[in-house]
Scaffold this motif. Structure first.
Motif, PDB file in Angstrom:
ATOM      1  N   ARG A 338     -46.290  48.752  -4.988  1.00  0.00           N
ATOM      2  CA  ARG A 338     -47.615  48.941  -5.459  1.00  0.00           C
ATOM      3  C   ARG A 338     -47.484  49.960  -6.583  1.00  0.00           C
ATOM      4  O   ARG A 338     -48.570  49.882  -7.856  1.00  0.00           O
ATOM      5  N   SER A 339     -46.622  51.104  -6.793  1.00  0.00           N
ATOM      6  CA  SER A 339     -46.535  52.002  -7.707  1.00  0.00           C
ATOM      7  C   SER A 339     -46.185  51.473  -9.126  1.00  0.00           C
ATOM      8  O   SER A 339     -46.349  51.922 -10.084  1.00  0.00           O
ATOM      9  N   ASN A 340     -45.413  50.275  -8.787  1.00  0.00           N
ATOM     10  CA  ASN A 340     -44.956  49.522 -10.389  1.00  0.00           C
ATOM     11  C   ASN A 340     -46.208  48.670 -10.893  1.00  0.00           C
ATOM     12  O   ASN A 340     -45.646  47.990 -11.958  1.00  0.00           O
ATOM     13  N   VAL A 341     -47.013  48.412 -10.039  1.00  0.00           N
ATOM     14  CA  VAL A 341     -47.947  47.339 -10.720  1.00  0.00           C
ATOM     15  C   VAL A 341     -48.655  47.666 -12.062  1.00  0.00           C
ATOM     16  O   VAL A 341     -48.666  46.888 -12.879  1.00  0.00           O
ATOM     17  N   PRO A 342     -48.798  49.143 -12.420  1.00  0.00           N
ATOM     18  CA  PRO A 342     -49.437  49.218 -13.748  1.00  0.00           C
ATOM     19  C   PRO A 342     -48.539  48.853 -14.770  1.00  0.00           C
ATOM     20  O   PRO A 342     -48.747  48.193 -15.832  1.00  0.00           O
ATOM     21  N   LEU A 343     -47.135  49.142 -14.428  1.00  0.00           N
ATOM     22  CA  LEU A 343     -46.189  48.813 -15.419  1.00  0.00           C
ATOM     23  C   LEU A 343     -45.940  47.409 -15.683  1.00  0.00           C
ATOM     24  O   LEU A 343     -45.756  46.774 -16.895  1.00  0.00           O
ATOM     25  N   LEU A 345     -48.392  45.156 -15.148  1.00  0.00           N
ATOM     26  CA  LEU A 345     -49.416  44.724 -15.885  1.00  0.00           C
ATOM     27  C   LEU A 345     -49.350  44.869 -17.496  1.00  0.00           C
ATOM     28  O   LEU A 345     -49.743  44.105 -18.212  1.00  0.00           O
ATOM     29  N   GLN A 346     -48.871  45.948 -17.607  1.00  0.00           N
ATOM     30  CA  GLN A 346     -48.501  46.323 -19.014  1.00  0.00           C
ATOM     31  C   GLN A 346     -47.513  45.299 -19.686  1.00  0.00           C
ATOM     32  O   GLN A 346     -47.687  44.949 -20.771  1.00  0.00           O
TER      33      GLN A 346
END
Length: 419
Positions: A338-343, A345-346
């Motif tokens: 879950r911590s990698n989700v923003p990256l 998405l980018q």
């Protein structure tokens, strides 16, 4: 994002302390709203409250836990320092393991008891209804339920489990020579009273009665067991008629006082009266226990009785803990992802932006009549150059350390051979 739990239970806090923080089912939603309004930013939150525990589960800023301590202490009318002396706090892996153990019945006063799982599901339902349950806590609890199911089906952790209700019947049979000859009064009409009535009915007492604040709910339960139903307001005048009293309501104040029991004992000519208070907070004033002809037991008093057979289930505990450990590792892996989700998405957004730009250029060239093969070749080169631009820039960096890191990363991500 971190997951944490704050709570107190039968091993860390006495009955009266737990009673200060006990929430009836209809109090959970407004309590959740008040808690989240007191915290900024608002975390995901759920509250589990039973006769043996009150626990707050949150997902969000770890620093909010101290503010939650202050809020909870204030709501219970005690100092934060006193609450901390009876409470426990758990984070991430510890919080997940605790939730899984609670759901599986490993943290209960009755090892392996199944009732807690239903109470936990109800707490999650209320949290979801209150809009307090987000993706992270939802995952935690759904995985808790799955682990609990596997523990139930794969081990004998629940074998020979003795519930509070069954323990009450066992104690009554020790006091009275023949349970068939006693009159039993049940105060309340909730799940715990239903369980107690089921166990007593199996012993065929002389009569059973249900006293409840609302007659409709009391009548429904009374009909099932062939019992009499009475209003709660009539209880003081009729208390002397009963040999055994089992009470469990959601009242925040005692509903059976010392004076009422003293009058009942006098009317009974001091024949013994057996009383079980399964409520948290208490339904029966604690001073009643000092009366000579009354045998009053609380949920904490029943602890020794319900442990019977615990040794027979210990062999299954290790197997259950192994299942729980696997569940914890799976949940932590999900949290890491879950911590990698923003990256992620980018990266997807950047790739789509490049793709859209090259497609728009290609469409203009084709509309002008350019050769299709040449346009496609230019499109592929344009995308490739955009994708490799950052890597090439790092390779040409003047910093040797940066070039070495870039070389290793590029070899790992771009030059791996398909297996």
């Amino acid at each position: 994002m971190t997951v944490w739990a704050l709570g107190l239970n039968h091993t860390t806090a006495p009955l009266d302390m737990r009673g200060r923080f006990a929430y009836a089912l209809d109090q959970l939603e407004p309590t959740l709203r008040a808690l989240r309004e007191a915290l900024s930013p608002q975390p995901e939150a759920a509250i589990l409250s039973t006769c043996n525990r009150t626990e707050i589960y949150c997902a969000g800023d770890r620093g909010a836990m101290d503010r939650t301590f202050d809020w909870l202490a204030h709501s219970g009318g005690v100092s934060t320092q006193l609450l901390r002396s009876h409470a426990y706090t758990l984070h991430d892996a510890q919080a997940a393991r605790h939730a899984f153990r609670v759901a599986s019945g490993l943290d209960s006063m009755v090892l392996g008891e199944a009732q807690i799982l239903g109470q936990m599901k109800e707490a999650v339902r209320v949290a979801d209804q209150a809009g307090a349950l987000g993706t992270t806590l939802n995952q935690l609890f759904q995985r808790s339920f799955a682990v609990a199911k596997e523990v139930r089906t794969s081990t004998e952790i629940g074998a020979h489990s003795i519930s509070m209700a069954a323990a009450a019947v066992r104690l009554a049979s020790q006091l009275f020579e023949d349970v068939h000859k006693i009159r039993v009064l049940f105060v309340g009409a909730g799940e715990m009273i239903e369980l107690a009535a089921t166990h007593f009915a199996a012993r065929n007492p002389k009569s059973m009665a249900i006293a409840n604040r609302t007659l409709e709910r009391g009548e429904k339960l009374a009909t099932r067991f062939g019992a009499e139903v009475m209003r709660l307001a009539d209880l003081p005048a009729r208390l002397h008629e009963f040999d055994a009293v089992v009470s469990c309501t959601a009242s925040t104040l005692p509903i059976i006082g010392l004076g009422a029991v003293e009058r009942a004992i006098k009317a009974r000519k001091h024949r013994p009266m057996f009383m079980v208070d399964l409520a948290v907070p208490r339904d029966i004033e604690p001073e009643v226990k000092a009366l000579e002809d009354v045998y009053l037991y609380t949920v904490d008093d029943l602890a020794g009785v319900v442990q019977t057979g615990k040794e027979n289930r210990q062999a299954a505990v290790a197997q259950a803990e192994a299942i729980i450990d696997a569940g914890v590792q799976s949940f932590l892996h999900w949290m890491d992802q879950r911590s990698n989700v923003p990256l992620i998405l980018q990266l997807n957004a950047q790739a789509n932006e490049w793709r859209a730009a090259e497609l728009a250029r290609a469409r203009k060239l084709i509309a002008r009549g350019e050769n299709v093969d040449a346009v496609l070749d230019a499109l592929s080169k344009g995308l490739t150059q955009k994708m490799l631009h950052g890597a090439m820039a790092e390779l040409h960096s003047g910093d040797p350390a940066s070039r070495e890191r870039a070389t290793n990363a590029i070899q790992h991500f771009f030059l791996r051979k398909e297996r």
